[in-house]
Scaffold this motif. Sequence first.
Motif, PDB file in Angstrom:
ATOM      1  N   TYR A 255       0.783  -1.199   0.066  1.00 21.61           N
ATOM      2  CA  TYR A 255      -0.007   0.024  -0.010  1.00 21.61           C
ATOM      3  C   TYR A 255       0.971   1.229   0.142  1.00 21.61           C
ATOM      4  O   TYR A 255       1.830   1.385   0.708  1.00 21.61           O
ATOM      5  CB  TYR A 255      -0.959  -0.119   1.253  1.00 21.61           C
ATOM      6  N   TYR A 256       0.558   2.299  -0.816  1.00 20.08           N
ATOM      7  CA  TYR A 256       1.253   3.442  -1.020  1.00 20.08           C
ATOM      8  C   TYR A 256       0.505   4.594  -0.703  1.00 20.08           C
ATOM      9  O   TYR A 256      -0.685   4.676  -1.223  1.00 20.08           O
ATOM     10  CB  TYR A 256       1.647   3.579  -2.561  1.00 20.08           C
ATOM     11  N   CYS A 257       1.155   5.607  -0.257  1.00 15.30           N
ATOM     12  CA  CYS A 257       0.396   6.691   0.056  1.00 15.30           C
ATOM     13  C   CYS A 257       0.988   7.954  -0.849  1.00 15.30           C
ATOM     14  O   CYS A 257       2.054   7.814  -1.261  1.00 15.30           O
ATOM     15  CB  CYS A 257       0.742   7.207   1.427  1.00 15.30           C
ATOM     16  N   GLY A 258      -0.099   8.718  -1.675  1.00 19.63           N
ATOM     17  CA  GLY A 258       0.605   9.622  -2.382  1.00 19.63           C
ATOM     18  C   GLY A 258      -0.246  11.084  -2.217  1.00 19.63           C
ATOM     19  O   GLY A 258      -1.214  11.077  -1.645  1.00 19.63           O
ATOM     20  N   ALA A 259       0.318  12.145  -2.678  1.00 25.19           N
ATOM     21  CA  ALA A 259      -0.202  13.486  -2.502  1.00 25.19           C
ATOM     22  C   ALA A 259      -0.138  14.091  -3.810  1.00 25.19           C
ATOM     23  O   ALA A 259       0.933  13.975  -4.419  1.00 25.19           O
ATOM     24  CB  ALA A 259       0.567  14.340  -1.282  1.00 25.19           C
TER      25      ALA A 259
END
Length: 125
Positions: free
Chosen positions: A94-98
């Motif tokens: 799982y990756y977090c992006g902005a």
Amino acid sequence: QEQLVESGGGVVQSGGSLRLSCAASGGAFSGYTWAWFRQAPGKEREFVSAIRWMHGSTYFADSVKGRFAISRDSSKNTVYLQMNSLKPEDTAVYYCGAGRPITSTIRRENSYYYWGQGTQVTVSS
């Protein structure tokens, strides 16, 4: 330097829960949209959920709707992904992006330009 750091992954049995965290540092992310994507072995990265920091509007993939929740804590500059009723098919990094996507592109990976290193979630049957 802007940085996103995910945490909270692990191994859980089917039906269990996990909460992922994405902490931001080094920049002003309050005007951004934050999103979670995931990538299973041999598959492309796919959209999971997103939240608009300013308004709190949330978006979910159909596959997780009703099971996952996304929230933010402005005091900690952190976004959370609460995952309930986990299934083996939720197993992925799982990756977090902005980024600053418009609504029509909020589910696109290339709408986000800051990314974390990823955290592994494994759901056993």
